[in-house]
Design an enzyme around this catalytic site. Structure first.
Site, PDB file in Angstrom:
ATOM      1  N   THR A  12      11.851  21.068  69.763  1.00 47.56           N
ATOM      2  CA  THR A  12      10.850  21.964  68.815  1.00 47.56           C
ATOM      3  C   THR A  12       9.786  21.259  68.400  1.00 47.56           C
ATOM      4  OG1 THR A  12      12.682  22.688  68.309  1.00 47.56           O
ATOM      5  CG2 THR A  12      10.185  22.963  66.620  1.00 47.56           C
ATOM      6  N   THR A  13       9.876  19.621  67.295  1.00 51.18           N
ATOM      7  CA  THR A  13       8.647  19.044  67.313  1.00 51.18           C
ATOM      8  C   THR A  13       7.294  18.607  68.197  1.00 51.18           C
ATOM      9  OG1 THR A  13      10.097  18.525  66.015  1.00 51.18           O
ATOM     10  CG2 THR A  13       7.997  16.977  64.969  1.00 51.18           C
ATOM     11  N   TYR A 104      21.218  22.663  72.833  1.00 54.66           N
ATOM     12  CA  TYR A 104      20.435  22.516  71.884  1.00 54.66           C
ATOM     13  C   TYR A 104      20.590  23.838  70.277  1.00 54.66           C
ATOM     14  CZ  TYR A 104      15.573  21.884  69.693  1.00 54.66           C
ATOM     15  OH  TYR A 104      14.672  22.292  68.167  1.00 54.66           O
ATOM     16  N   LYS A 134      23.203  19.807  69.901  1.00 55.96           N
ATOM     17  CA  LYS A 134      21.953  19.492  68.531  1.00 55.96           C
ATOM     18  C   LYS A 134      22.393  20.762  67.857  1.00 55.96           C
ATOM     19  CE  LYS A 134      17.234  18.705  68.244  1.00 55.96           C
ATOM     20  NZ  LYS A 134      16.903  19.211  66.827  1.00 55.96           N
ATOM     21  N   SER A 136      21.076  22.129  64.847  1.00 56.92           N
ATOM     22  CA  SER A 136      20.108  22.998  63.797  1.00 56.92           C
ATOM     23  C   SER A 136      20.234  23.950  63.135  1.00 56.92           C
ATOM     24  CB  SER A 136      18.537  23.157  64.654  1.00 56.92           C
ATOM     25  OG  SER A 136      18.594  21.671  65.163  1.00 56.92           O
ATOM     26  N   GLY A 160      20.250  18.418  62.936  1.00 54.34           N
ATOM     27  CA  GLY A 160      18.937  19.354  62.926  1.00 54.34           C
ATOM     28  C   GLY A 160      18.133  19.940  61.846  1.00 54.34           C
ATOM     29  N   ASP A 162      17.277  18.372  58.301  1.00 56.65           N
ATOM     30  CA  ASP A 162      17.132  17.346  58.015  1.00 56.65           C
ATOM     31  C   ASP A 162      17.343  17.161  56.215  1.00 56.65           C
ATOM     32  OD1 ASP A 162      16.074  16.902  59.915  1.00 56.65           O
ATOM     33  OD2 ASP A 162      14.036  15.930  59.316  1.00 56.65           O
ATOM     34  N   GLU A 163      17.014  18.236  55.667  1.00 52.33           N
ATOM     35  CA  GLU A 163      17.030  17.905  54.342  1.00 52.33           C
ATOM     36  C   GLU A 163      19.146  18.418  53.577  1.00 52.33           C
ATOM     37  OE1 GLU A 163      15.724  21.974  55.213  1.00 52.33           O
ATOM     38  OE2 GLU A 163      15.495  20.319  55.448  1.00 52.33           O
ATOM     39  N   VAL A 177      18.826  14.923  64.363  1.00 52.50           N
ATOM     40  CA  VAL A 177      17.995  14.617  65.120  1.00 52.50           C
ATOM     41  C   VAL A 177      16.629  15.341  64.426  1.00 52.50           C
ATOM     42  CG1 VAL A 177      16.381  15.420  67.191  1.00 52.50           C
ATOM     43  CG2 VAL A 177      18.976  14.392  67.726  1.00 52.50           C
ATOM     44  N   SER A 179      12.586  16.120  62.573  1.00 45.34           N
ATOM     45  CA  SER A 179      10.974  15.868  62.516  1.00 45.34           C
ATOM     46  C   SER A 179      10.976  14.682  61.640  1.00 45.34           C
ATOM     47  CB  SER A 179      10.396  17.000  62.365  1.00 45.34           C
ATOM     48  OG  SER A 179      10.955  18.042  60.876  1.00 45.34           O
TER      49      SER A 179
END
EC number: 4.1.3.3
Length: 270
Positions: A12-13, A104, A134, A136, A160, A162-163, A177, A179
């Protein structure tokens, strides 16, 4: 510099789905070249709206020696049932029969809301190379059920969002994984180390500070284009503009994000 040992290419990133097939192959080849003897794993995302293109990318990834391949669910003509999604994934995985395969899962972007817990039931019978997910998504119940039910299979669950990474680690995620690791990889590694040593208070500090930054920039409007701008700020490497329909981050965003990032006092004194 960020002490990141693995790379997820054309996700994605990296705007993988906005690139041509040739561009995606070129990027994959360059990462394999540059990552030689430096990276432990180079996982290449080969998902596409077209099954034939996805299969072509899978064959290419296998030919250049990728550590693994990943596939996102098709997002225009969407699978609505487990068997439909599994059929697509199996057709791609079979083109790289010796390469570890990852699904994913990112329903916020694909609109495919098939629960991973359901998808994994008997998946190795259809995809012998299946390695993991993955993941997310914010649905930690789904993730927890996946980990609980598939402990014997030893699947890998790479988180996926991050926070919420610390929460995912607590219920058994194997890694991440995301950004922010492009520019906060070192801080996240310190959080991982603290968690591994059962120093939950220190791990929380890192997670809360990452969340403080993300909460701030999300209110300003935060996406792939803005991530590129922050990465340029931190690394000094020009990331270039995003590809339409995304547009570059504004100067106002860059200034505010820079000030916020510089104001954060991390536990390691940086």
């Amino acid at each position: 510099e960020q002490n990141v040992k693995n790379i997820f290419v054309n996700g994605t990133t990296g705007e993988g789905l906005s690139l041509s097939i040739q561009e995606r192959k070129q990027l994959a080849e360059e990462w394999m070249c540059q990552g030689k003897d430096k990276l432990d794993h180079v996982i290449i995302h080969v998902g596409a709206l077209s099954l034939l293109e996805s299969q072509e990318l899978a064959r290419h990834a296998a030919a250049i020696g990728a550590s693994g391949i990943a596939v996102i669910a098709p997002s225009f003509f969407k699978p609505t049932k487990k068997d439909e999604l599994l059929g697509f994934l199996q057709k791609v995985a079979s083109e790289a029969p010796t390469v570890p395969f990852y699904y994913y899962h990112i329903p916020a972007l694909t609109g495919v809301k098939i629960r991973v817990e359901e998808l994994l039931d008997g998946i190795r019978e259809q995809i012998p190379t299946f390695q993991g997910v993955k993941f997310s998504d914010t649905d930690l119940l789904d993730l927890a059920q996946c980990i609980n039910k598939n402990e014997r299979e030893r699947f890998v669950f790479l988180y996926g969002v991050d926070e919420q990474l610390l929460s995912a680690l607590a219920i058994g995620a194997n890694g991440a994984v995301g950004s922010t690791y492009n520019y906060l990889g070192r801080k996240t590694n310190l959080m991982l180390q603290a968690f591994a040593k059962s120093d939950l208070a220190l791990a929380q500090k890192y997670q809360f500070l990452t969340g403080e930054f993300l909460s701030f920039v999300i209110k300003l409007g935060f996406g792939v284009a803005q991530t590129k701008a922050v990465m340029t700020l931190v690394s000094g490497i020009p990331m270039g503009p995003p590809r339409l329909p995304l547009v570059s981050a504004s100067e106002e965003f860059i200034a505010k994000a820079k000030a916020k990032l510089e104001s954060i006092v991390w536990p390691d004194g940086d």
